[in-house]
Structure formats: structure tokens, C-alpha cells
Motif scaffolding. Structure first.
Motif, PDB file in Angstrom:
ATOM      1  N   GLN B 130       0.826  -1.206   0.000  1.00  0.00           N
ATOM      2  CA  GLN B 130       0.000   0.000   0.000  1.00  0.00           C
ATOM      3  C   GLN B 130       0.863   1.260   0.000  1.00  0.00           C
ATOM      4  OE1 GLN B 130      -3.301  -0.315   2.622  1.00  0.00           O
ATOM      5  NE2 GLN B 130      -3.755   1.863   2.602  1.00  0.00           N
ATOM      6  N   ARG B 131       0.449   2.221  -0.787  1.00  0.00           N
ATOM      7  CA  ARG B 131       1.193   3.488  -0.853  1.00  0.00           C
ATOM      8  C   ARG B 131       1.096   4.244   0.468  1.00  0.00           C
ATOM      9  NH1 ARG B 131       1.139   7.328  -6.087  1.00  0.00           N
ATOM     10  NH2 ARG B 131       2.372   6.035  -7.438  1.00  0.00           N
ATOM     11  N   VAL B 132       2.203   4.832   0.854  1.00  0.00           N
ATOM     12  CA  VAL B 132       2.255   5.577   2.115  1.00  0.00           C
ATOM     13  C   VAL B 132       1.250   6.732   2.101  1.00  0.00           C
ATOM     14  CG1 VAL B 132       3.709   7.099   3.492  1.00  0.00           C
ATOM     15  CG2 VAL B 132       4.627   4.936   2.649  1.00  0.00           C
ATOM     16  N   GLY B 133       1.106   7.375   0.953  1.00  0.00           N
ATOM     17  CA  GLY B 133       0.202   8.515   0.840  1.00  0.00           C
ATOM     18  C   GLY B 133      -1.255   8.161   1.081  1.00  0.00           C
ATOM     19  N   TRP B 134      -1.574   6.871   1.002  1.00  0.00           N
ATOM     20  CA  TRP B 134      -2.970   6.458   1.177  1.00  0.00           C
ATOM     21  C   TRP B 134      -3.233   5.908   2.588  1.00  0.00           C
ATOM     22  CZ3 TRP B 134      -3.189   3.270  -4.011  1.00  0.00           C
ATOM     23  CH2 TRP B 134      -3.112   4.165  -5.096  1.00  0.00           C
ATOM     24  N   LEU B 135      -2.246   5.938   3.453  1.00  0.00           N
ATOM     25  CA  LEU B 135      -2.426   5.361   4.784  1.00  0.00           C
ATOM     26  C   LEU B 135      -3.205   6.301   5.690  1.00  0.00           C
ATOM     27  CD1 LEU B 135       1.193   3.985   5.468  1.00  0.00           C
ATOM     28  CD2 LEU B 135      -0.785   2.707   4.636  1.00  0.00           C
ATOM     29  N   SER B 136      -3.940   5.717   6.638  1.00  0.00           N
ATOM     30  CA  SER B 136      -4.601   6.535   7.650  1.00  0.00           C
ATOM     31  C   SER B 136      -3.541   7.016   8.642  1.00  0.00           C
ATOM     32  CB  SER B 136      -5.657   5.718   8.387  1.00  0.00           C
ATOM     33  OG  SER B 136      -5.017   4.742   9.191  1.00  0.00           O
ATOM     34  N   LYS B 137      -3.933   7.928   9.521  1.00  0.00           N
ATOM     35  CA  LYS B 137      -2.970   8.466  10.484  1.00  0.00           C
ATOM     36  C   LYS B 137      -2.423   7.363  11.389  1.00  0.00           C
ATOM     37  CE  LYS B 137      -2.292  12.236  13.717  1.00  0.00           C
ATOM     38  NZ  LYS B 137      -2.893  13.168  14.649  1.00  0.00           N
ATOM     39  N   GLY B 138      -3.323   6.493  11.811  1.00  0.00           N
ATOM     40  CA  GLY B 138      -2.896   5.389  12.680  1.00  0.00           C
ATOM     41  C   GLY B 138      -1.956   4.435  11.973  1.00  0.00           C
TER      42      GLY B 138
END
Lengths: 295, 309
Positions: B130-138
Motif C-alpha cells: 500500500q502506498r504511504v500517501g494512502w495510509l490513515s494516520k494510525g
């Protein structure tokens, strides 16, 4: 390597970890690759590439529409003249690319969370800078390379593959590479000064494209050779292909009034570019090394 | 075993009062040190000084005996740090972000893979592709924590490591830190008293850039005598039935039909009498302090803004 299992972790999930000494050179290679992997996936890379393809493609399309005979006459039947004129936007593309990839290369560490990720790693800052510099140079040269491919295709179409001055073309591309390094040195220096990435990109474009051109024009009007201007030095990219190259041109403006235009010779251009790298790159490293994460 | 040290460190910025004033302490070995203080006390500044993100105005910071201002690579070689909100390049995926850290720390390909697997198991990382830019804050916070753990560094410097995490993620991180502190030196700032009391062995209280107190967690908690308890009976209790308790307590209020809050002088003797009085009313299900001792210690040490003025 030790056989002893590390205590405190779920059994079987952690064995002894071997950590080898990493040289600065090895870290430089990995930082370059890491940075390159990022750059080639950014919107700015695709945007700039599309812009270059659009300009190069349209220019070529108009020339094809004009016809082979017309273009040959216009370019004095010389493929080198054609290439020299076709590749006139190289400096612009280098400046844009340097701004996009160098203008925020260092400021990003002090204005976003990137710095908290990269600057806490056991990597010396000059190594980080050198990796990012190399990655930005490679991306820029790839974009400029696409432009040169279009130019070469045009030259082959209009003049035939056999008449292309390959050595001069290679020399022009090599000078473009040096120009890229010089422009990136300025961009990195600006990036080390400012805190905002957007400001870094904007100031770089203004400085390299508008600032130098304005300064060069003003100095020429005053009758002096703008030997300190990077945009003046960039003329060497075209000069190497120009068979009728003239260092000094005097254009009459009116009665007893003349406007003198200087064009950098290849050696002069390379010297100026090297000077910019020699001054601005170490300055960037110094500023980057001293900069603090105060945000 | 790792160590970190601040030797007479002060830090001032161009504007405002000094962020830190003559801070000195040293920890080495294994265990967890909690760093407590209100916002603006200088906790993050301290951590930044230890990793060389800031330069001390006076004094020196050392990690594993090396000043990061002198040799950043050597100082940070065996250190995992999570400061503020680290963000890998958003275009990269989770695996690439962790791979970069592993390479920087001198891991070979196999060890990087094993370390990523370990972090995945410990922290329940998001999908590696998964791309880092699409991760949630958690998710991003867990990836950042994983990056601090890559290569198994002996010193972990963590700035509010559970910030932005949901309760389940907090439990996961606390469990991980409790495992790590057995053979790592963990220095963590936090506002979560429960987290600190669960994880840390030692405490440093900081306020206005000065160390107010350094001690073991059990000793700090031992100093505090809670003056309030909540009692829960196994049945509904009439206020009239509480007269015996009222005679011992300083104050008494009903929280519900079965639960009461009792204020008293904080002494052990009164506490024993209160419990006996409560048990004479009805069977007691629960008899506990209303807040963590550590929290009370914090409030006792560090005045609240209203009291500050």
C-alpha cells in the motif's frame, strides 16, 4: 554473527540481526535510488514530461507540416543548424526540472514529516544531499533526453540519418548535463535557505529563468559581457551545434547606436557552469548541515 | 546496551523563553524512561537534540556515547527514533519505506525481509504494497514506529508513540513497548499517564524546560496519597444507609444507584475505616482510587494553567 536469540520478542519472529558497516558511498547509492523511485512517481515528473513532449511534438508537427524542402532551406541545409535551433528550449526544460526536483529537495525535510523520517537515520546529511542531487540530475537528464530524442528524430526525418552530427549532438547533451548540475546547485542552495517547498520551487524558477535572463539583458545593454550569468553559460548547449557560431555580435539600433550580443563559447560556458557547481553545491551542503528542525 | 545522556543542555530559539535550561541526566541499559510534561515543556525539543535535529545552545547530547552534532552517522547507528509525525515519501509503498530504513542501518536483503516480517507481526502493519500517501494516520504512525524498530536498535527515542492511534492500536503498541524494554533502552514522551504507568520504569518530569523530578515510577506513585475513591456496591444503596460512611469521609456523592464517590484525608487509616464502613452497608464490588497515582503526581508537580498564573 551471534547464535543467541534476541530476548523479548515473539519466539520465531526475531533472530539475530546482522548489521554491517555501510559506507557513505553505499548509502549515497541507496539514497539516490530511493529518491529516484519517489521522483519518477510524482505528478510533477509526469507533468513536466507531458509538457516537454507537447512542446517537442508540436514543434516537430509544425515542421513536418511545412515540408522537408522548406525546413532544409530554413536551416541552411545543415542538420547541426536544425538541431541547434530545435533544441533551443533545453535551458527552459532544465530550469523547470531543476526547480521542480531541486527547489524543494532540502526544504522538504524542515517543513514536512519527511525530515523526521530521513534525518533520524544514520546517514550524514551531505550524503543525503548528494543522493538527492544525483536523483534530481538523473530525472532532469531523462526529461531533457526525451527532448533530444524528438530533435534527433526530426533531424533524421529532414536530413537523413547519415548526416546527423552525432558527436556534436552527444557533446550538446553532455553540456546540458553540466548545465543541469549547475542549475541544480543553485536550486539546492535556494532550497537550503527557504523553509517552504513551494517557495523554493517558485524562487528557483524566478531566479534561474527570469532573474538571470533579466540581469543578462541589462548587462548586455550596458555593453558588458554577462560572463557571470548561468543562462548566458547555457548558450553553450546550442553553440556546440552551431556551425556559424559568433561570440560577439553587434546589432545596429539606430544612428551611431549599437547593441552588443555576447554568446558563450563552449569552454566559457562550461567554466561558468563549473563555477556555479563549485560555489553553490558546497554552500548548499553547509546550509543543510547547519539547518535545524525547529517546526 | 544503549545509553543516552544530556549534559548541561540548554536550548533557546530566536524568540520566546528558553526551551530547555541546563538539563542533565543519563540512562543506560535496558528499560523504559517516561518523559512527562505539559505541552511546550520541552519534551520534543529534548528528543530532537538527542537525534541531532536541533543543536544545543549549551551543553552536549550523547546517544550511545556519541554526540550527534559531531558524528551523526555513528551516533544514530544504533538508534530508532520516532519524532513528531514522520512521513516517508507518499509515492512509495510501505515495504519500500521500511526497506530504505533497513538499508540505511546496514541490513542485508534477508535481514530486511525478516525485520519487516517481525514489525508486521508486532505492529499489525498495513498491507506492505500500500502506498504511504494512502495510509490513515494510525497506519502511518505504526509504519513510523516500525521504521524505528528496523534493525533492532538498542536505543529507542519515541515522541508520543501512540499519538493518533485508536484504543486497539494503543494496546498493541503498549504491548510491543513492554516487550522491547526488556532488552532495549526506551525513552518516550507521552501525555498518556496510563501508558506511562504501564510501560515505564523511570520517570522524568519536565516543565518550562527544567527537570522537576526524576525517579522510579513506583516511588513517584508511592509519594502520592489519593484523596478520593469510588466505591461500587452489588446492589442499590439508599443515601440514608451511607450515614456510617459519611461519618468517616470528608465528602460523599452518589454517582449512580450503586456507585459513590468518597473524599477523605488520604491516610491509610481512614482508607481502612472507609472500606470497613462501606462493607457494613452492602457487599463491595469495587473500591478504587478515582485517578491514577501517576496522574495525581503529575498534577501535584505541574501546576495547571489557572494555578500557574
Amino acid at each position: 554473527m551471534t547464535d543467541a536469540p534476541t530476548v523479548g520478542f515473539p519466539e520465531g519472529e526475531l533472530g539475530p540481526v546482522v548489521r554491517q558497516t555501510v559506507t557513505d558511498f553505499e548509502q549515497w547509492v541507496f539514497v539516490t535510488f530511493h529518491q529516484l523511485s519517489h521522483y519518477v512517481r510524482t505528478n510533477r515528473f509526469y507533468g513536466l514530461l507531458a509538457f516537454v513532449v507537447l512542446i517537442a511534438g508540436l514543434t516537430l508537427a509544425f515542421e513536418v507540416d511545412a515540408g522537408i524542402a522548406t525546413v532544409r532551406v530554413q536551416q541552411l541545409f545543415r542538420p547541426s543548424e536544425y538541431l541547434s535551433n530545435y533544441l533551443v528550449y533545453t535551458g527552459l526544460f532544465v530550469v523547470l526540472s531543476a526547480a521542480f526536483f531541486g527547489g524543494d529537495a532540502l526544504s522538504v525535510d524542515f517543513s514536512t514529516g519527511t525530515g523526521y523520517y530521513m534525518l533520524v537515520l544514520p546517514i550524514r546529511r551531505p550524503v543525503l544531499l548528494a543522493g538527492r542531487y544525483a536523483a534530481a540530475a538523473l530525472v532532469t537528464m531523462a526529461i531533457v533526453g526525451v527532448y533530444y530524442v524528438f530533435g534527433t528524430v526530426g533531424a533524421v526525418y529532414f536530413f537523413g540519418a547519415g548526416s546527423i552530427p552525432w558527436t556534436l549532438l552527444e557533446a550538446s547533451y553532455a553540456i546540458a548535463a553540466v548545465f543541469t548540475l549547475a542549475a541544480l546547485s543553485v536550486a539546492f542552495c535556494i532550497s537550503a535557505f527557504v523553509r517552504s517547498p513551494a517557495a523554493g520551487v517558485l524562487v528557483t524558477v524566478l531566479a534561474l529563468y527570469v532573474g538571470f535572463a533579466t540581469l543578462q539583458g541589462t548587462i548586455e545593454l550596458a555593453g558588458f559581457e554577462p560572463w557571470f550569468s548561468l543562462s548566458y553559460a547555457g548558450g553553450a548547449m546550442a553553440a556546440v551545434l552551431d556551425t556559424d557560431f559568433v561570440h560577439l555580435q553587434t546589432v545596429p539600433l539606430g544612428e551611431d547606436q549599437y547593441y552588443t550580443i555576447w554568446s558563450a563559447t563552449v569552454s566559457e560556458g562550461l567554466e561558468i557552469m563549473a563555477g556555479y557547481v563549485a560555489v553553490f553545491l558546497p554552500l548548499s551542503a553547509y546550509l543543510y548541515q547547519r539547518k535545524e528542525s525547529t517546526g | 546496551m544503549g545509553s543516552f545522556e544530556l549534559a548541561g543542555v540548554s536550548k533557546s530559539f530566536r524568540t520566546g523563553p528558553p526551551a530547555l535550561t541546563d538539563i542533565s541526566f543519563r540512562y543506560e541499559g535496558a528499560g523504559a524512561v517516561g518523559y512527562l510534561g505539559p505541552n511546550g515543556a520541552g519534551k520534543t525539543t529534548t528528543l530532537k537534540l538527542l537525534v541531532g535535529l536541533l543543536r544545543p545552545s549549551a551543553g552536549h547530547a550523547y546517544v550511545n556515547g556519541v554526540d550527534p552534532m559531531v558524528d551523526r552517522k555513528q551516533a544514530l547507528w544504533d538508534v530508532g527514533a520516532l519524532i513528531e509525525t514522520p512521513e516517508p515519501y507518499p509515492t512509495l509503498n510501505v515495504l519500500e519505506a521500511l526497506d530504505a530504513v533497513g538499508r540505511a542501518r546496514g541490513l542485508n536483503r534477508d535481514d530486511i525481509d525478516r525485520e519487516v516480517d517481525r514489525c508486521h507481526a508486532l505492529l499489525d502493519l498495513p498491507p506492505l504494497g500500500q502506498r504511504v500517501g494512502w495510509l490513515s494516520k494510525g497506519q502511518l504512525q505504526r509504519v513510523a514506529l516500525a521504521s524505528a524498530l528496523m534493525g533492532n536498535p538498542s536505543v529507542l527515542l519515541l515522541d508520543e508513540p501512540t499519538s493518533g492511534l485508536d484504543p486497539a492500536e494503543r494496546v498493541l503498541v503498549r504491548r510491543t513497548l513492554n516487550q522491547l524494554k526488556r532488552d532495549h533502552l526506551v525513552f518516550m514522551s507521552s501525555h498518556q499517564m496510563f501508558e506511562v504507568s504501564e510501560v515505564c520504569d523511570q520517570l522524568v518530569f519536565l516543565d518550562h524546560g527544567r527537570v522537576l523530578l526524576r525517579d522510579r515510577v513506583d516511588r513517584v506513585a508511592g509519594r502520592i496519597r489519593s484523596r478520593e475513591v469510588d466505591v461500587e456496591f452489588d446492589r442499590r444503596v439508599d443515601p440514608a444507609a451511607m450515614s456510617g460512611v459519611r461519618a468517616v469521609a470528608a465528602d460523599l456523592s452518589a454517582l449512580s444507584e450503586r456507585r459513590w464517590r468518597i473524599s477523605f484525608d488520604g491516610s491509610d487509616a481512614t482508607r481502612v475505616r472507609l472500606l470497613a464502613a462501606c462493607q457494613s452497608v452492602a457487599p463491595v464490588v469495587q473500591f478504587a482510587n478515582t485517578s491514577l497515582l501517576l496522574e495525581e503526581a503529575y498534577l501535584e508537580l505541574i501546576p495547571r494553567p489557572a494555578e500557574d498564573s
